[in-house]
Design a protein around this motif. Structure first.
Motif: not given
Lengths: 305, 543
Positions: B27-47
């Motif tokens: 639902s209404d998810v926004s994020w971005s990732v840049r060059k050389g960057e490490t983005l973690a998406i953290l969540g439990e099962s069903g998230s």
């Protein structure tokens, strides 16, 4: 692999021996050939001489011993109906049946693999429903009925195909078409189910993520994984045809092994029944070995030792 | 790092229509990732963390899934408006992805070299060049003898090697962005560390962006620059990784961090003394596959030694943690303790009786005093039985314990004991969550009032916050009933917070054993040190 084939052959020898014993005694339960080959009012002396000449007066164990000794020389006795060696009679009919199977099975496999795979690509889609509907009809329509209707339509009404017998390639069209129907119907369902499983696997998802196209995903990635159950069912069907496509051969007057066996049972031609069972059993055994080898070729995780 | 994002997701919403109404997965998810960057998406099962990233590569089945709104911008271009054919050209070349279970993700019937080469070939590299690149890539990800290994099939590699192969395939065309969906969850802790290090190294060399989907906070701590925390399909918190780990704002993030095992200071569990009654005595037990029981001769090197000369004692009231990686023999040991498998040599005594020399009647009595909880509650609960039937089945097996008229009442008591309620009793296992199912399995294990419960990876399949709840339950039961546990796990932090003493297993052998405090503060064996190092600094330093 060589050791594996040797072990399998050895196991099959025991099954073959059991089969031989069973067929020998079961055939003799059908009654005496004398009742069929002699006139109804034949005198007891004539009957005795007939049985004496064929050895049917000896105790069963003597007859069986004689049969086994003959078997070692590949002599299976003389056919009553043809007055020729039973082995010759059987080997004469067998190629026709083998040919029938050799033409039918590739058609069955190609048709069902393509139809089943495409149906599995979009389960519940229009093509899937249509394929399921038609294959169900194919799997459930009785052979003899399709054979007779086929003769009526193509041979009697339109006169484009011969009614029965062999000789020209046209003679093969109806028998092969009728034989194809049922196995295809069944196999489409098998291919569809196993392809749906394969297509929902993680390696297919990964292949998509790597940019592999739909056609390669179906026919390169999923198909080879989905093939194992298909091979199992297809080999069973092939064995069924090799064992004698009895109905089709009878309806179309095709001189194959199925027709020969039925005729021989009716005429109590014990020597031919025994020879025919032995030859078809050998053929089924060879098919099974080939299937095991195919498994190992398709799936590298299967190794025989 | 440039300022324009490499990939940007804007207001993405995905739902599945179902018979019980629409399920909003993202639902209404926004994020971005840049060059050389490490983005973690953290969540439990069903998230919704996996679904949202699968949409980037067109990997979700739509229909039935519906992408109701949003944009996925790759280099300024909306992928959701891009024709499928062109998206396929981006997959694997510009954006690539690796998955959780590398054995399932590799096609079992093709050689691994062929599979890596296929990635190259579908994007236009010719056969010869592709082959040379495969060898080069395998070398880069650390596969020895690449010429020979390329011709082998996935089942001939270890878990860590398979993930390296997946990575080789994913970086084959030097993508701008690599999405890694739980890349280390299926791997052992020391292998996890190696794979993460490899990903970081490749990122440093190529400057690619890395999106890491994970439920594991320690992974976030080790490699992420920024974090997006997801719960029930929504983003609840986002920001700098170090800042969030240090000072989480949202209650859910705080709860996750709080539940993380080993997070708190080390409070040693009350240890037992040698005066306590020994319940289970294991003496020189070995299990060798390929050798018949009793036929093991000294010096025999044939067969596979799953467990090699293990000896230990479990005393009344003790919680013994058994730690080791896959293949270390810890599950085989558990199976022998439960009598599901006979040792090839050695003896196991329960309360002084030799488990193997027992008559059927004696075994029956011992079983009552020793119960078990397995890893996967979905598999260990019969799906066709109601919870009431499952929990009272032990009474049916041991009919002298309780008259049939009291089964239901006792089952309800047991369910309430493990934090479920009376109205759960007529439901079936599939109507429960993973954590609740494991509670049902614990209730079943408690039914006969055992003295020992063997837990084989009993919480490993659960989300971290649920894990903490189940461990709390086990602790309460330990206090109230004086239970002893054998607690088998690969998660060191978890064992540290629960066990009174620890056994470390490596390749079938017990390499170290002692009180939990000793093992974690002053490990002696090299392997124990490696394990502790791989599972993060906070474990040893917190002590």
């Amino acid at each position: 692999m060589g050791g594996f084939i040797f072990k399998r052959s050895l196991q099959s020898v025991f099954s073959l021996i059991a089969l031989i014993v069973l067929v020998f005694f079961l055939a003799r339960l059908t009654g005496s050939p004398a009742d069929l080959y002699l006139p109804q009012d034949a005198s007891p002396e004539v009957r005795f001489q007939f049985n004496e000449r064929l050895g049917f007066n000896d105790p069963l164990y003597v007859q069986f011993g004689r049969f086994l000794v003959g078997l070692l020389h590949f002599d299976m006795g003389e056919s009553l109906q043809f007055s020729r060696p039973a082995v010759d009679v059987v080997l004469n009919a067998f190629p026709t049946t083998l040919m029938l199977a050799a033409i039918t099975m590739p058609i069955v496999i190609i048709l069902s693999v393509i139809t089943g795979s495409l149906a599995a690509f979009r389960p519940g889609g229009v093509f899937d429903r249509l394929a399921s509907f038609i294959s169900l009809i194919g799997a459930s329509t009785p052979n003899f009925w399709v054979a007779i209707v086929g003769v009526l339509v193509f041979a009697v009404t339109f006169r484009i195909l011969p009614t029965s017998g062999t000789g020209t390639p046209l003679h093969w069209v109806l028998p092969v078409a009728v034989l194809t129907l049922r196995p295809t119907g069944v196999l489409v369902q098998v291919v569809r189910t196993s392809m749906i499983t394969a297509l929902s696997s993680a390696y297919v998802k990964t292949a998509k993520a790597r940019g592999v196209g739909s056609r390669a995903i179906i026919f390169v990635h999923a198909l080879r994984n989905g093939l194992l159950p298909v091979i199992t069912v297809a080999s069973d069907q092939a064995a069924g045809i090799v064992n004698g496509a009895v109905i089709v051969e009878t309806v179309f007057g095709f001189p194959g092994i199925g027709k020969l066996m039925i005729d021989s049972v009716m005429l109590r031609d014990f020597a031919v029944i025994q020879a025919a069972v032995l030859v078809t059993a050998l053929a089924v055994f060879i098919i099974n070995i080939l299937v095991d080898i195919t498994y190992a070729l398709v799936d590298p995780r299967i190794r025989y030792s | 790092m440039s300022d324009t994002p490499l990939l940007e997701i804007r207001n993405l919403s995905i739902h599945f229509p179902s018979s019980r109404g629409t399920v909003h997965v993202v639902s209404d998810v926004s994020w971005s990732v840049r060059k050389g960057e490490t983005l973690a998406i953290l969540g439990e099962s069903g998230s919704g963390k996996s679904v949202s990233t699968s949409a980037i590569l067109d990997l979700i089945d739509a229909p039935p899934a519906v992408i109701s709104q949003g944009e996925i911008l790759y280099q300024g271009r909306d992928l959701l408006k891009t024709p499928k054919d062109e998206r396929r050209k981006i997959n694997g070349k510009n954006i690539s992805m690796i998955f959780q279970d590398p054995l399932a993700a590799l096609n079992p019937v093709y050689p691994i070299g062929w599979q890596i080469a296929e990635t190259l070939r579908v994007h236009g590299v010719d056969r010869q060049t592709a082959h040379a690149r495969v060898i080069d890539l395998l070398t880069r990800v650390g596969i020895d003898d690449p010429e020979r290994r390329a011709k082998q099939y996935p089942h001939q590699f270890s878990g860590g090697q398979r993930q390296r192969i997946m990575i080789a395939s994913a970086i084959a065309l030097e993508p701008d962005l690599l999405i890694a969906d739980e890349p280390t969850s299926a791997l052992d802790v020391t292998v996890q560390a190696q794979v993460l290090a490899l990903l970081k190294q490749l990122q440093a060399e190529s400057g690619m962006g890395l999106v890491l989907i994970t439920h594991d906070l320690s992974v976030v701590e080790k490699v992420a620059d920024r974090v997006v925390v997801m719960q029930n399909g929504r983003i609840v918190e986002t920001g700098d990784a170090a800042a969030i780990m240090a000072a989480p704002q949202h209650p859910y993030t705080r709860k996750l961090l709080d539940a993380m095992p080993g997070r708190h200071g080390f409070t040693p569990q009350l240890a037992v003394t040698s005066a306590d009654r020994p319940l289970l005595e294991v003496e020189h037990v070995s299990r060798v596959y390929g050798v018949a029981p009793g036929k093991l001769k000294p010096g025999n090197t044939g067969g596979v030694r799953a467990v090699d000369d293990a000896s230990f004692v479990l005393r009344s009231g003790e919680t013994l943690g058994i730690v080791g990686e896959s293949g270390s023999g810890k599950s085989t040991l558990a199976r022998m303790l439960l009598g599901l498998e006979a040792p090839t040599s050695g003896t196991i005594r329960f309360d002084g009786h030799d488990l193997n020399g027992m008559s059927a009647a004696q075994t029956y009595t011992v079983r009552r005093r020793m119960q078990f909880v397995f890893q996967d509650p979905t598999a260990s609960l019969n799906p066709r039985m109601t919870v009431g039937q499952i929990v009272s089945e032990p009474f049916a097996i041991h009919p002298d314990v309780l008259p049939r008229s009291e089964w239901r009442g006792r089952a309800i008591e047991l369910l309430e004991r493990v934090g479920l309620t009376a109205d759960h009793i007529d439901r079936h296992p599939h109507q429960f969550s993973g954590g609740q199912r494991q509670r049902i399995a614990i209730a079943r294990a408690l039914a006969l009032q055992p003295e020992v419960i063997v837990c084989d990876e009993a919480v490993s399949a659960l989300d971290v916050s649920i894990q903490a709840q189940v461990i709390d339950l086990l602790k309460t039961l330990r206090r109230d009933f004086g239970l002893s546990y054998i607690f088998i796990a690969h998660d060191l932090a978890l064992v540290r917070d629960f066990a009174t003493s620890v056994i470390v297993m490596y390749r079938g052998q017990i390499v170290e054993q002692g009180l939990t405090t000793q093992i974690y503060t002053n490990p002696q064996h090299d392997y124990t040190k490696r394990l502790l190092a791989a599972s993060g600094d906070h474990l040893s330093s917190a002590a």
